[in-house]
Design a protein around this motif. Sequence first.
Motif, mmCIF file in Angstrom:
data_model
loop_
_atom_site.group_PDB
_atom_site.id
_atom_site.type_symbol
_atom_site.label_atom_id
_atom_site.label_comp_id
_atom_site.label_asym_id
_atom_site.label_seq_id
_atom_site.Cartn_x
_atom_site.Cartn_y
_atom_site.Cartn_z
ATOM 1 N N VAL A 1 0.838 -1.213 0.000
ATOM 2 C CA VAL A 1 0.000 0.000 0.000
ATOM 3 C C VAL A 1 0.866 1.254 0.000
ATOM 4 N N PHE A 2 1.869 1.279 0.883
ATOM 5 C CA PHE A 2 2.716 2.468 0.971
ATOM 6 C C PHE A 2 3.521 2.676 -0.311
ATOM 7 N N ARG B 1 2.498 2.109 -3.260
ATOM 8 C CA ARG B 1 1.600 2.738 -4.243
ATOM 9 C C ARG B 1 1.296 4.188 -3.903
ATOM 10 N N LEU B 2 1.429 4.543 -2.622
ATOM 11 C CA LEU B 2 1.086 5.897 -2.190
ATOM 12 C C LEU B 2 2.282 6.848 -2.159
ATOM 13 N N SER B 3 3.476 6.311 -2.140
ATOM 14 C CA SER B 3 4.658 7.157 -1.931
ATOM 15 C C SER B 3 4.776 8.261 -2.959
ATOM 16 N N ASP B 4 4.380 7.975 -4.198
ATOM 17 C CA ASP B 4 4.542 8.975 -5.267
ATOM 18 C C ASP B 4 3.661 10.206 -5.070
ATOM 19 N N VAL B 5 2.549 10.052 -4.329
ATOM 20 C CA VAL B 5 1.642 11.194 -4.144
ATOM 21 C C VAL B 5 1.813 11.847 -2.778
ATOM 22 N N VAL B 6 2.780 11.372 -2.013
ATOM 23 C CA VAL B 6 3.041 11.944 -0.689
ATOM 24 C C VAL B 6 4.335 12.762 -0.769
ATOM 25 N N GLN C 1 7.187 11.177 3.614
ATOM 26 C CA GLN C 1 7.252 9.745 3.320
ATOM 27 C C GLN C 1 7.860 8.954 4.476
ATOM 28 N N LEU D 1 5.237 8.400 6.999
ATOM 29 C CA LEU D 1 4.233 7.470 6.481
ATOM 30 C C LEU D 1 4.699 6.027 6.662
#
Length: 210
Positions: free
Chosen positions: A123-124, A126-131, A136, A139
């Motif tokens: 999950v992280f 996939r999310l790292s690019d938008v955080v 990060q 997160l």
Amino acid sequence: MASIDDESTFDDPAEALRLIDLERANLERELAPDPRLMYWPWGLAWLIGSGLFFLRWGPDERVLVALPDWLPITVMTVLLMVAGTITGMLGARSSRAVRGLSTRQGQMFGFAWSAGIAGLVLVFSRLSDVVPVSRQGILWGGGLVALIGALYMAGAAIWDDRSTFVLGAWISGINIVGVLAGPGWHALIVAVAGGGGLLVAGLIGWSRRR
């Protein structure tokens, strides 16, 4: 190891119960892995790995030590893999000595660790690019430490282990404090209070079983 190796009868029920408790404690001590080997590899991984994150990405985005960007994550990943390998081997060796409900509980709990961490990493990732880069670290660190604290408390509930529950609650508490404090501070708190807490837990567990 003291052992009940005869068929003597006991006139004093309290003495019989005392010997039963002693024998149970001896058996648990033989089957349970050494707490130092269970906790110290993780404690060192958090202490060193999170410490490097703090030095490279300190509070308010300050660079306290100009380390290469790849160094903290590489060191942390290697140390966590070593810690996971050690505890996995210890858990497998302990589970071979018992059969039945305890074995199934251990296997399911081990699977819960693997599935939980793998799912969170996915999950992280996939999310790292938008955080934002500055967020990060908190997160990844905050999420994984929260999961680990919860898993320690869940394991304590399964095996009625108050010491492990206290450790899980401690990890969860310092993680909340670190997340509220913000990026940089979280890495420092996890390194000192989290890594240090795991080292202390291993030492206390080892001293109790001596």
